[in-house]
Design a protein around this motif. Structure first.
Motif, PDB file in Angstrom:
ATOM      1  N   ILE A 277     -18.154  60.643  54.109  1.00  0.00           N
ATOM      2  CA  ILE A 277     -17.453  61.796  53.545  1.00  0.00           C
ATOM      3  C   ILE A 277     -16.132  61.314  52.958  1.00  0.00           C
ATOM      4  CG2 ILE A 277     -16.489  64.077  54.033  1.00  0.00           C
ATOM      5  CD1 ILE A 277     -18.335  64.018  56.609  1.00  0.00           C
ATOM      6  N   LEU A 278     -15.979  61.477  51.641  1.00  0.00           N
ATOM      7  CA  LEU A 278     -14.791  61.008  50.926  1.00  0.00           C
ATOM      8  C   LEU A 278     -13.981  62.201  50.423  1.00  0.00           C
ATOM      9  CD1 LEU A 278     -13.277  58.528  49.659  1.00  0.00           C
ATOM     10  CD2 LEU A 278     -14.661  58.930  47.597  1.00  0.00           C
ATOM     11  N   PRO A 279     -12.904  62.575  51.133  1.00  0.00           N
ATOM     12  CA  PRO A 279     -12.073  63.691  50.652  1.00  0.00           C
ATOM     13  C   PRO A 279     -11.364  63.330  49.346  1.00  0.00           C
ATOM     14  CG  PRO A 279     -11.674  63.254  52.985  1.00  0.00           C
ATOM     15  CD  PRO A 279     -12.462  62.094  52.444  1.00  0.00           C
ATOM     16  N   ASP A 280     -11.115  64.325  48.527  1.00  0.00           N
ATOM     17  CA  ASP A 280     -10.288  64.115  47.343  1.00  0.00           C
ATOM     18  C   ASP A 280      -8.900  63.646  47.793  1.00  0.00           C
ATOM     19  OD1 ASP A 280     -12.415  65.027  45.911  1.00  0.00           O
ATOM     20  OD2 ASP A 280     -11.512  66.933  45.303  1.00  0.00           O
ATOM     21  N   PRO A 281      -8.151  62.978  46.894  1.00  0.00           N
ATOM     22  CA  PRO A 281      -6.809  62.518  47.286  1.00  0.00           C
ATOM     23  C   PRO A 281      -5.964  63.659  47.860  1.00  0.00           C
ATOM     24  CG  PRO A 281      -7.425  61.553  45.177  1.00  0.00           C
ATOM     25  CD  PRO A 281      -8.508  62.536  45.521  1.00  0.00           C
ATOM     26  N   GLY A 282      -5.373  63.417  49.028  1.00  0.00           N
ATOM     27  CA  GLY A 282      -4.510  64.412  49.658  1.00  0.00           C
ATOM     28  C   GLY A 282      -5.236  65.511  50.412  1.00  0.00           C
ATOM     29  N   LYS A 283      -6.579  65.427  50.501  1.00  0.00           N
ATOM     30  CA  LYS A 283      -7.358  66.520  51.110  1.00  0.00           C
ATOM     31  C   LYS A 283      -7.977  66.154  52.461  1.00  0.00           C
ATOM     32  CE  LYS A 283      -6.848  69.445  47.664  1.00  0.00           C
ATOM     33  NZ  LYS A 283      -6.083  70.702  47.843  1.00  0.00           N
ATOM     34  N   MET A 284      -7.612  65.008  53.047  1.00  0.00           N
ATOM     35  CA  MET A 284      -8.236  64.583  54.300  1.00  0.00           C
ATOM     36  C   MET A 284      -8.059  65.634  55.399  1.00  0.00           C
ATOM     37  SD  MET A 284      -9.958  62.476  56.211  1.00  0.00           S
ATOM     38  CE  MET A 284     -10.089  60.841  55.456  1.00  0.00           C
ATOM     39  N   GLU A 285      -6.837  66.130  55.596  1.00  0.00           N
ATOM     40  CA  GLU A 285      -6.602  67.098  56.670  1.00  0.00           C
ATOM     41  C   GLU A 285      -7.389  68.380  56.453  1.00  0.00           C
ATOM     42  OE1 GLU A 285      -2.469  67.741  57.463  1.00  0.00           O
ATOM     43  OE2 GLU A 285      -2.099  65.633  57.954  1.00  0.00           O
ATOM     44  N   GLN A 286      -7.516  68.794  55.199  1.00  0.00           N
ATOM     45  CA  GLN A 286      -8.289  70.005  54.894  1.00  0.00           C
ATOM     46  C   GLN A 286      -9.766  69.812  55.263  1.00  0.00           C
ATOM     47  OE1 GLN A 286      -7.897  71.608  50.823  1.00  0.00           O
ATOM     48  NE2 GLN A 286     -10.120  71.954  50.812  1.00  0.00           N
ATOM     49  N   VAL A 287     -10.310  68.635  54.930  1.00  0.00           N
ATOM     50  CA  VAL A 287     -11.717  68.337  55.243  1.00  0.00           C
ATOM     51  C   VAL A 287     -11.908  68.261  56.756  1.00  0.00           C
ATOM     52  CG1 VAL A 287     -13.542  66.604  55.055  1.00  0.00           C
ATOM     53  CG2 VAL A 287     -12.188  67.213  53.033  1.00  0.00           C
ATOM     54  N   GLU A 288     -10.998  67.571  57.451  1.00  0.00           N
ATOM     55  CA  GLU A 288     -11.104  67.442  58.907  1.00  0.00           C
ATOM     56  C   GLU A 288     -11.081  68.804  59.585  1.00  0.00           C
ATOM     57  OE1 GLU A 288      -9.120  63.061  59.777  1.00  0.00           O
ATOM     58  OE2 GLU A 288      -7.789  64.790  59.514  1.00  0.00           O
ATOM     59  N   ALA A 289     -10.212  69.695  59.131  1.00  0.00           N
ATOM     60  CA  ALA A 289     -10.090  71.022  59.741  1.00  0.00           C
ATOM     61  C   ALA A 289     -11.363  71.840  59.546  1.00  0.00           C
ATOM     62  CB  ALA A 289      -8.892  71.761  59.143  1.00  0.00           C
ATOM     63  N   ALA A 290     -12.066  71.593  58.426  1.00  0.00           N
ATOM     64  CA  ALA A 290     -13.262  72.390  58.107  1.00  0.00           C
ATOM     65  C   ALA A 290     -14.547  71.789  58.660  1.00  0.00           C
ATOM     66  CB  ALA A 290     -13.391  72.530  56.587  1.00  0.00           C
ATOM     67  N   LEU A 291     -14.448  70.627  59.331  1.00  0.00           N
ATOM     68  CA  LEU A 291     -15.659  69.977  59.850  1.00  0.00           C
ATOM     69  C   LEU A 291     -16.247  70.785  61.004  1.00  0.00           C
ATOM     70  CD1 LEU A 291     -15.300  66.093  60.137  1.00  0.00           C
ATOM     71  CD2 LEU A 291     -16.938  67.400  58.796  1.00  0.00           C
ATOM     72  N   GLN A 292     -17.424  71.336  60.796  1.00  0.00           N
ATOM     73  CA  GLN A 292     -18.141  72.115  61.809  1.00  0.00           C
ATOM     74  C   GLN A 292     -19.608  71.710  61.756  1.00  0.00           C
ATOM     75  OE1 GLN A 292     -16.506  74.040  63.784  1.00  0.00           O
ATOM     76  NE2 GLN A 292     -14.573  74.333  62.692  1.00  0.00           N
ATOM     77  N   PRO A 293     -20.376  71.968  62.830  1.00  0.00           N
ATOM     78  CA  PRO A 293     -21.815  71.700  62.769  1.00  0.00           C
ATOM     79  C   PRO A 293     -22.485  72.414  61.593  1.00  0.00           C
ATOM     80  CG  PRO A 293     -21.156  72.112  65.037  1.00  0.00           C
ATOM     81  CD  PRO A 293     -19.949  72.399  64.180  1.00  0.00           C
ATOM     82  N   GLU A 294     -22.007  73.638  61.289  1.00  0.00           N
ATOM     83  CA  GLU A 294     -22.610  74.387  60.161  1.00  0.00           C
ATOM     84  C   GLU A 294     -22.373  73.656  58.844  1.00  0.00           C
ATOM     85  OE1 GLU A 294     -19.702  76.648  61.875  1.00  0.00           O
ATOM     86  OE2 GLU A 294     -21.068  75.704  63.299  1.00  0.00           O
ATOM     87  N   THR A 295     -21.182  73.012  58.715  1.00  0.00           N
ATOM     88  CA  THR A 295     -20.880  72.245  57.503  1.00  0.00           C
ATOM     89  C   THR A 295     -21.876  71.113  57.329  1.00  0.00           C
ATOM     90  OG1 THR A 295     -18.554  72.626  58.071  1.00  0.00           O
ATOM     91  CG2 THR A 295     -19.000  71.151  56.240  1.00  0.00           C
ATOM     92  N   LEU A 296     -22.158  70.406  58.431  1.00  0.00           N
ATOM     93  CA  LEU A 296     -23.109  69.287  58.363  1.00  0.00           C
ATOM     94  C   LEU A 296     -24.502  69.787  57.993  1.00  0.00           C
ATOM     95  CD1 LEU A 296     -21.963  67.288  61.536  1.00  0.00           C
ATOM     96  CD2 LEU A 296     -21.337  66.872  59.156  1.00  0.00           C
ATOM     97  N   ARG A 297     -24.894  70.941  58.561  1.00  0.00           N
ATOM     98  CA  ARG A 297     -26.219  71.506  58.229  1.00  0.00           C
ATOM     99  C   ARG A 297     -26.274  71.913  56.756  1.00  0.00           C
ATOM    100  NH1 ARG A 297     -25.874  73.584  63.611  1.00  0.00           N
ATOM    101  NH2 ARG A 297     -24.899  75.519  62.915  1.00  0.00           N
ATOM    102  N   LYS A 298     -25.190  72.516  56.267  1.00  0.00           N
ATOM    103  CA  LYS A 298     -25.128  72.932  54.857  1.00  0.00           C
ATOM    104  C   LYS A 298     -25.273  71.722  53.947  1.00  0.00           C
ATOM    105  CE  LYS A 298     -21.112  73.443  52.936  1.00  0.00           C
ATOM    106  NZ  LYS A 298     -19.753  73.917  52.558  1.00  0.00           N
ATOM    107  N   TRP A 299     -24.539  70.649  54.241  1.00  0.00           N
ATOM    108  CA  TRP A 299     -24.623  69.445  53.418  1.00  0.00           C
ATOM    109  C   TRP A 299     -26.024  68.862  53.436  1.00  0.00           C
ATOM    110  CZ3 TRP A 299     -19.506  66.995  55.572  1.00  0.00           C
ATOM    111  CH2 TRP A 299     -18.402  67.573  54.903  1.00  0.00           C
TER     112      TRP A 299
END
Length: 422
Positions: A277-299
């Motif tokens: 998972i490669l966040p856009d520049p400056g977006k690592m914290e946003q991606v980490e906060a949104a990491l949920q099992p549902e996110t993984l299933r959606k992907w």
């Protein structure tokens, strides 16, 4: 009575040790018992009841580790959760409930017996031989020779977790530590060395869980295209020149606009895959906060095969953690206070866990990936695009998830901030 080390380890294969195994029949053999196969023949294997919870636990723990450090992160959710679940078998009811609920299990929905059968099924399935994937999982318990372990506990951990108990001389702490570290090094094919920190002469017990993973890429990278150094931005102020692997190949891939990240699935030979998972520049914290099992299933549903021009750093990173400071923040509190009762292991043992250490390492290169981990507890008084290649350049911090596909197990989880940090 003094401290007791309980060690959660990740990596391995069984070598010989200078400690004598406990046995009800005086049998000193190190033969590995296999879990009964009956429950594996059902259409819904027992591990299905625990693997989603392990994933959820992994994401919770990851977020706590990310809040504590700005550097590389790497750990084994399977290693830590297996060790804690095994430990719960030696705890009295209140402490056992605290451990299992701290791992995220709802004991009303999933009874304790189902949880342990789930781990039995998971360990057995992960340990099945495969010509394409080296994956070894196991558990060992080292008890001071002055302790008299409960035979019921020894029988249960052997049946459910394939765990052997060994009698060791903790009075000679330096020698015993060296022997256990050598055991760990062999379990992990050298991947985890000197994982067990120093313990005092009061140490009475070490609990080990080991998991070793070695896999080759389904589509290996070219050695000849990996020599050149490319820039990798560790943060806004620091960039490094590091060896970057390169290939043009078909991979499942997506760009998630809402979460501002690129998601790439790379398959290994055998039933394993890496999710990067490669966040856009400056977006690592946003991606980490949104990491949920549902996110993984959606992907997993959205990923589509695409021809990729892929640039991925060759890296070797590790993580070492004192989890006793972090686990209480995600619910595992009672095993760290004076009310914890581990007398199910031995009547002489009614101690609190004061240290939980975990070490994990990963090496990702042109051929594939090697990973191992170690942990311990111390107790104390869509559209196919085959023409135009999309570019995926992993030249800034990214997340790594290593999965075993048959069981849907999240074996390892980490963040690569500095590929050269070791």
């Amino acid at each position: 009575m003094g401290p007791v080390w309980l060690w959660l380890l990740g990596a391995g294969i069984l070598p010989s040790v200078h400690c004598q195994p406990f046995s009800a029949h005086g049998d000193k053999s190190l033969g590995v018992p296999h879990a009964p196969r009956d429950h594996l023949s059902s259409p819904d294997p027992a591990y299905h009841k625990i693997t989603p919870t392990i994933t959820n636990f992994a994401l919770h723990l990851y977020k706590q580790l990310a809040a504590e450090t700005s550097g590389n992160i790497f750990f084994s959710p399977v290693s830590i959760s297996t060790s804690l679940a095994l430990l719960s078998l030696g705890a009295q009811v209140n402490t056992s409930t605290q451990i299992l609920e701290g791992l995220g299990f709802n004991l009303t929905e999933t009874p304790e017996a189902d949880i342990h059968r789930g781990f039995q099924s998971l360990i057995h399935t992960l340990d099945l031989p495969s010509s394409k994937l080296e994956l070894k999982v196991g558990n060992s318990l080292f008890l001071d020779k002055q302790l008299k372990p409960q035979q019921h506990f020894l029988d249960t951990i052997r049946e459910l977790y394939g765990a052997f108990a060994f009698s060791a001389n903790f009075t000679d702490s330096a020698t015993t530590r060296r022997q256990i570290n050598e055991y760990v090094r062999k379990q992990t094919y050298g991947q985890v060395a000197d994982g067990l920190q120093e313990f005092t002469q009061d140490t009475l017990m070490v609990l080990l869980n080991y998991i070793f993973f070695k896999a080759k890429w389904k589509h290996p990278f070219s050695r000849y295209q990996t020599q050149k150094q490319e820039s990798f931005s560790v943060n806004e102020r620091t960039s490094l020149h590091i060896p970057m692997m390169h290939q043009k190949e078909m991979h499942r891939f997506l760009y998630d606009q809402e979460m501002a990240c690129t998601v790439l699935q790379i398959e290994y030979s055998g039933n394993a895959m890496a999710l990067l998972i490669l966040p856009d520049p400056g977006k690592m914290e946003q991606v980490e906060a949104a990491l949920q099992p549902e996110t993984l299933r959606k992907w997993d549903q959205w990923l589509l095969p695409s021809l990729l021009d892929l640039h991925l750093p060759r890296f070797s990173i590790s993580g070492t953690y004192n989890l006793e400071e972090i686990l209480p923040l995600i619910g595992l509190t009672n095993i760290f206070n004076l009310e914890a009762d581990l007398s199910g292991i031995t009547e002489q043992l009614n101690k609190t866990i004061s240290r939980v250490s975990h070490k994990a390492t990963v090496d990702m290169n042109v051929w594939g990936t090697r990973a191992g981990a170690a942990s311990s507890l111390l107790s104390q008084p869509q559209a196919l695009n085959a023409t135009l290649a999309s570019q995926a350049r992993f030249n800034r911090p990214f997340l790594v998830l290593l999965w075993e596909m048959t069981t849907q197990s999240l074996l390892f989880l980490g963040k690569v901030v500095n590929p050269a940090a070791g």
